[in-house]
Design an enzyme around this catalytic site. Structure first.
Site, mmCIF file in Angstrom:
data_model
loop_
_atom_site.group_PDB
_atom_site.id
_atom_site.type_symbol
_atom_site.label_atom_id
_atom_site.label_comp_id
_atom_site.label_asym_id
_atom_site.label_seq_id
_atom_site.Cartn_x
_atom_site.Cartn_y
_atom_site.Cartn_z
ATOM 1 N N GLU A 28 24.640 -31.869 12.609
ATOM 2 C CA GLU A 28 23.939 -31.595 11.342
ATOM 3 C C GLU A 28 23.571 -32.889 10.636
ATOM 4 O O GLU A 28 22.465 -33.036 10.122
ATOM 5 C CB GLU A 28 24.814 -30.706 10.446
ATOM 6 C CG GLU A 28 24.271 -30.462 9.067
ATOM 7 C CD GLU A 28 22.908 -29.776 9.038
ATOM 8 O OE1 GLU A 28 22.453 -29.282 10.085
ATOM 9 O OE2 GLU A 28 22.270 -29.782 7.959
ATOM 10 N N LYS B 272 9.417 -25.208 5.602
ATOM 11 C CA LYS B 272 10.732 -24.730 5.173
ATOM 12 C C LYS B 272 11.230 -23.574 6.028
ATOM 13 O O LYS B 272 12.404 -23.485 6.325
ATOM 14 C CB LYS B 272 10.691 -24.284 3.706
ATOM 15 C CG LYS B 272 12.036 -23.799 3.178
ATOM 16 C CD LYS B 272 13.121 -24.850 3.312
ATOM 17 C CE LYS B 272 14.478 -24.354 2.868
ATOM 18 N NZ LYS B 272 15.553 -25.332 3.184
ATOM 19 N N CYS C 7 2.999 -20.935 6.300
ATOM 20 C CA CYS C 7 1.998 -21.273 5.275
ATOM 21 C C CYS C 7 2.337 -20.554 3.982
ATOM 22 O O CYS C 7 3.126 -19.622 3.948
ATOM 23 C CB CYS C 7 0.629 -20.828 5.753
ATOM 24 S SG CYS C 7 0.228 -21.457 7.396
ATOM 25 N N GLU D 27 15.076 -35.530 10.256
ATOM 26 C CA GLU D 27 13.974 -34.705 9.737
ATOM 27 C C GLU D 27 13.406 -35.235 8.425
ATOM 28 O O GLU D 27 12.279 -34.905 8.075
ATOM 29 C CB GLU D 27 14.383 -33.247 9.596
ATOM 30 C CG GLU D 27 15.415 -32.926 8.581
ATOM 31 C CD GLU D 27 15.646 -31.408 8.485
ATOM 32 O OE1 GLU D 27 14.718 -30.628 8.737
ATOM 33 O OE2 GLU D 27 16.767 -31.022 8.144
ATOM 34 N N ARG E 244 6.498 -24.958 1.871
ATOM 35 C CA ARG E 244 6.418 -24.122 3.081
ATOM 36 C C ARG E 244 5.454 -24.702 4.103
ATOM 37 O O ARG E 244 5.477 -24.351 5.271
ATOM 38 C CB ARG E 244 5.945 -22.715 2.714
ATOM 39 C CG ARG E 244 6.894 -21.930 1.863
ATOM 40 C CD ARG E 244 6.204 -20.730 1.259
ATOM 41 N NE ARG E 244 5.803 -19.798 2.288
ATOM 42 C CZ ARG E 244 6.480 -18.696 2.570
ATOM 43 N NH1 ARG E 244 7.572 -18.420 1.885
ATOM 44 N NH2 ARG E 244 6.099 -17.884 3.503
ATOM 45 N N HIS F 173 29.945 -40.651 28.507
ATOM 46 C CA HIS F 173 29.169 -40.122 29.655
ATOM 47 C C HIS F 173 27.689 -40.383 29.474
ATOM 48 O O HIS F 173 26.859 -39.525 29.779
ATOM 49 C CB HIS F 173 29.463 -38.620 29.794
ATOM 50 C CG HIS F 173 30.913 -38.327 29.946
ATOM 51 N ND1 HIS F 173 31.584 -38.475 31.139
ATOM 52 C CD2 HIS F 173 31.850 -37.972 29.039
ATOM 53 C CE1 HIS F 173 32.865 -38.180 30.962
ATOM 54 N NE2 HIS F 173 33.067 -37.874 29.695
ATOM 55 N N LYS G 104 19.738 -33.976 9.678
ATOM 56 C CA LYS G 104 19.325 -34.347 8.310
ATOM 57 C C LYS G 104 18.573 -35.668 8.337
ATOM 58 O O LYS G 104 17.510 -35.815 7.758
ATOM 59 C CB LYS G 104 20.556 -34.456 7.403
ATOM 60 C CG LYS G 104 21.183 -33.128 7.026
ATOM 61 C CD LYS G 104 20.428 -32.318 6.016
ATOM 62 C CE LYS G 104 19.498 -31.264 6.457
ATOM 63 N NZ LYS G 104 19.803 -30.261 7.396
ATOM 64 N N ASN H 261 -1.018 -16.336 7.423
ATOM 65 C CA ASN H 261 0.205 -17.000 7.876
ATOM 66 C C ASN H 261 0.628 -16.249 9.127
ATOM 67 O O ASN H 261 0.806 -15.038 9.084
ATOM 68 C CB ASN H 261 1.288 -16.921 6.794
ATOM 69 C CG ASN H 261 2.597 -17.561 7.257
ATOM 70 O OD1 ASN H 261 2.575 -18.423 8.152
ATOM 71 N ND2 ASN H 261 3.701 -17.135 6.694
ATOM 72 N N GLY H 262 0.759 -16.957 10.258
ATOM 73 C CA GLY H 262 1.142 -16.288 11.505
ATOM 74 C C GLY H 262 0.297 -16.797 12.653
ATOM 75 O O GLY H 262 -0.389 -17.809 12.545
ATOM 76 N N TRP I 105 0.458 -24.901 7.185
ATOM 77 C CA TRP I 105 1.255 -25.632 8.165
ATOM 78 C C TRP I 105 0.604 -25.299 9.497
ATOM 79 O O TRP I 105 0.701 -24.179 9.986
ATOM 80 C CB TRP I 105 2.711 -25.181 8.131
ATOM 81 C CG TRP I 105 3.591 -25.897 9.095
ATOM 82 C CD1 TRP I 105 3.988 -27.210 9.044
ATOM 83 C CD2 TRP I 105 4.180 -25.361 10.281
ATOM 84 N NE1 TRP I 105 4.797 -27.506 10.111
ATOM 85 C CE2 TRP I 105 4.926 -26.397 10.887
ATOM 86 C CE3 TRP I 105 4.168 -24.120 10.891
ATOM 87 C CZ2 TRP I 105 5.647 -26.220 12.061
ATOM 88 C CZ3 TRP I 105 4.885 -23.931 12.061
ATOM 89 C CH2 TRP I 105 5.605 -24.968 12.640
HETATM 90 C C1 AGP Z 1 17.130 -27.612 8.435
HETATM 91 O O1 AGP Z 1 17.255 -28.756 7.614
HETATM 92 C C2 AGP Z 1 15.731 -27.413 8.942
HETATM 93 N N1 AGP Z 1 14.812 -27.353 7.857
HETATM 94 C C3 AGP Z 1 15.605 -26.279 9.932
HETATM 95 O O2 AGP Z 1 16.327 -26.665 11.067
HETATM 96 C C4 AGP Z 1 16.129 -24.889 9.490
HETATM 97 O O3 AGP Z 1 17.545 -24.915 9.387
HETATM 98 C C5 AGP Z 1 15.749 -23.868 10.570
HETATM 99 O O4 AGP Z 1 14.340 -23.812 10.635
HETATM 100 C C6 AGP Z 1 16.312 -22.465 10.311
HETATM 101 O O5 AGP Z 1 15.795 -21.951 9.122
HETATM 102 P P1 AGP Z 1 16.461 -20.616 8.516
HETATM 103 O O6 AGP Z 1 17.891 -20.953 8.169
HETATM 104 O O7 AGP Z 1 15.632 -20.285 7.312
HETATM 105 O O8 AGP Z 1 16.397 -19.557 9.575
#
Ligand code: AGP
Length: 608
Positions: free
Chosen positions: A481, A603, A2, A488, A27, A504, A485, A100-101, A74
């Site tokens: 990766e 984020k 958050c 998400e 965030r 497989h 991308k 936040n937490g 969040w």
């Molecule tokens: C990546 O596009 C995502 N937003 C997510 O997987 C991110 O890489 C992951 O949460 C790790 O975050 P960090 O690198 O800040 O630790």
């Protein structure tokens, strides 16, 4: 994760709080709210949805107030709705709090407080904190917060205000980042420096277990055991334009295009070409200590984990040191085996990811040298590590990580070269790798100049519901990766797979409705990848190939080709990921998705 903003000073608080929230919206953004301390008491407004919904609810209300807190959420406990939005407040509406937490023992505390007659409005764990502070309140807000938090298990970054204390913001941190902004006749509290950069670049990072009493003129910091702490002011080097879009439609697109610059920054001052060696003094390891490393453990999450997997291939080949890449969330609970010749690397853009931080703390508990590969300066992982390297990518606002990924891979290449040159790597071999690395930014510029090729392909496949990404060797992590991308930010189901593994199982999915992206660079496994492409085509699968310039053969075997410049085999991921970032971006835009703030994501995940 958050967003938290607090203000106390000479300005009207509401505009400061709202502008800070907007900087933090990446965030978490399923609801937002403010608590303003006015002469008539607390004024609390909160709304479901993005910050602009909150602004509309506040629009036209003239609220004279110089002191307040704000939050963008969040959701962890309790669905995103108006009641569960923060700030939460006590029964008398005299104390308000944002958090936040996760309060791990909130059920026990809720039961205790309910028996004391407290009535709960929401389904959140956070509300417990508000009533617990009230329960402990005896006239001193800081002491009430201290007493309350001493009963809490879990993680928190909180900011608290009260109409009974018209010039105080109480901030406290355990596991979720909080920073004080040092102003002139004003002070700020936020979960991220970007919320206050418009007003000050002098900040004090709170450590876990610390509580701050912030007024317009000063701030005092104590531990939860009430031991006074001397604040240490840091200066943030980021400028405001670094957290603006600078003419791009989205932060993600800006950050994709920043990569030539950010990679130059990642390498700056770290390459001794004459000696064919990299210079990474931040690791705090002498050459003999570097030589004694017999095993490397890399732990991370998400995109950072993909970078770590590339690091495994690269460092093992260049330095011949065994490398294990571990999902941080798994590593921390797996009773891992350590030895005194191991070194642990935490890779994290934010430096605040809870699982990665916990994994590093686990390694440190076992006496393992723990190093960070981190972007955010002063972040928790950076501060708690025994050393490490900043990737200098600048603030990454887009939730989908792009420039951080390529900078992480660049640092791993520098680490591999350094370790390799401690062992068997010759000057020439080191120069070959480092020389190619220095060419990468210019090569990325060439790829970005051909963005329209990718955009056209995106137009053809933006309505597909599934994608398969295939790669071999050091480009297998790039397939993972690319799939991440796409999924998400466009919400299309996409899977990354080692190309040979397709036989497989996943090959059962192949038909004309399953686009297959294949990374087929001219390297030792090229022929094998071409066989995999043939297997896909034989089942009417449509293939988008990422290939090396000059490879005319592949163009006859696939539906689309995106050509890349040639580079050192071990550095191809730095190039092959670029079209995959662009493909995901353009497909998401064509599908009308919110690229910078995809649904359900945040984020940085500072909760388990
Ligand atoms: C990546 O596009 C995502 N937003 C997510 O997987 C991110 O890489 C992951 O949460 C790790 O975050 P960090 O690198 O800040 O630790």
């Amino acid at each position: 994760m958050c967003g938290i903003v607090g203000y106390v000073g000479e300005k009207q608080a509401l505009p400061v709080l709202l502008s800070g929230l907007k900087r933090l919206e990446y965030r978490g953004y399923d609801s937002a709210g403010v608590a303003l301390v006015t002469d008539d008491g607390l004024r609390i407004t909160k709304q479901v949805g993005k910050i602009k919904v909150l602004e509309q609810a506040l629009d036209g209300h003239k609220i004279d107030c110089r002191h307040g807190i704000a939050h963008t959420r969040w959701a962890t406990h309790g669905e995103p709705n108006q009641v569960n939005a923060h700030p939460h407040y006590d029964t008398a509406a005299e104390i308000a709090l944002v958090h936040n937490g996760i309060v791990e023992n909130y059920r026990t505390l809720k039961e205790f407080l309910s028996q004391k007659g407290f009535v709960f409005r929401s389904d959140t764990d956070t509300e417990v904190l508000t009533h617990l502070i009230r329960f402990n309140y005896k006239g001193d807000l800081t002491e009430a917060v201290r007493d309350a938090l001493s009963q809490v298990e879990g993680t928190y970054g909180i900011a608290v205000v009260s109409s009974l204390h018209p010039n105080e913001v109480i901030a406290a941190r355990m596991g979720s980042p909080l920073v004080i902004g040092h102003g002139d006749d004003e002070n700020f509290v936020a979960s991220d420096v970007s919320a206050m950069l418009e007003y000050t670049n002098r900040v004090v990072y709170l450590e876990d277990g610390e509580i701050a009493t912030v007024t317009n003129s000063e701030y005092t910091i104590t531990t939860i055991q009430n031991v006074e702490i001397t604040p240490r002011i840091s200066e943030i080097s980021w400028s405001l334009d670094m957290i603006e879009k600078s003419g791009y439609d989205h932060f993600m697109l800006k950050e994709i295009h920043e990569q030539p610059t950010t990679l130059r920054n990642a390498m700056r001052g770290r390459i001794n070409y004459e000696e064919g060696i990299s210079r990474l003094n931040g690791l705090n390891l002498q050459y003999d200590e570097l030589r004694r490393i017999k095993r490397i453990i890399i732990s991370a999450c998400g995109t950072s984990w993909h970078a770590g997997l590339i690091g495994e291939y690269l460092i093992e080949e260049v330095a011949r040191v065994p490398v294990e890449i571990e999902y941080a969330s798994e590593f921390r609970y797996r009773s891992p085996i350590f030895d005194d010749s191991s070194v642990f690397f935490a890779i994290s853009q934010s430096g605040e990811t809870a699982d990665t931080l916990a994994a590093m703390r686990e390694a440190k508990k076992h006496g393992v040298t723990s190093l960070g590969i981190v972007n955010v300066v002063g972040s928790t992982i950076a501060r708690e590590s025994n050393g490490g390297v900043y990737i200098h990518a600048g603030p990454e606002i887009g939730v989908a990580s792009t420039k951080a990924f390529t900078s992480q891979v660049t640092l791993l290449a520098l680490i591999g070269t350094l370790l390799g040159r401690m062992r068997h790597l010759s000057v020439q071999q080191g120069q070959e790798l480092l020389g190619a690395l220095q060419e990468i930014p210019g090569q990325i510029e060439q790829i970005l100049a051909r963005e329209d090729v990718v955009k056209e392909i995106a137009g053809e496949y933006c309505n597909n519901d599934n994608f398969l990404y295939l790669g071999r060797g050091i480009n297998f992590p790039v397939a993972l990766e690319g799939a991440l991308k796409l999924k998400e930010i466009s919400y299309i189901h996409a899977e990354g797979y080692p190309a040979a593994e397709m036989k497989h199982g996943p090959i059962a999915l192949i038909d004309e409705n399953m686009p297959v992206v294949v990374i087929a660079m001219k390297d030792p496994v090229y022929d094998k990848v071409m066989s995999n492409i043939a297997e896909v085509r034989a089942r009417n699968g449509r293939v988008i190939a990422i290939a090396t310039e000059g490879d005319t053969e592949i163009a006859e075997r696939v539906n689309h080709v995106i050509y890349l410049p040639e580079t050192h085999r071990l550095l191809t991921p730095l190039l092959s990921v670029i079209p995959l970032q662009l493909l995901a971006y353009h497909i998401a835009v064509m599908r009308g998705c919110h690229v910078d703030q995809p649904r359900n994501l945040a984020k940085s995940v500072t909760v388990e």
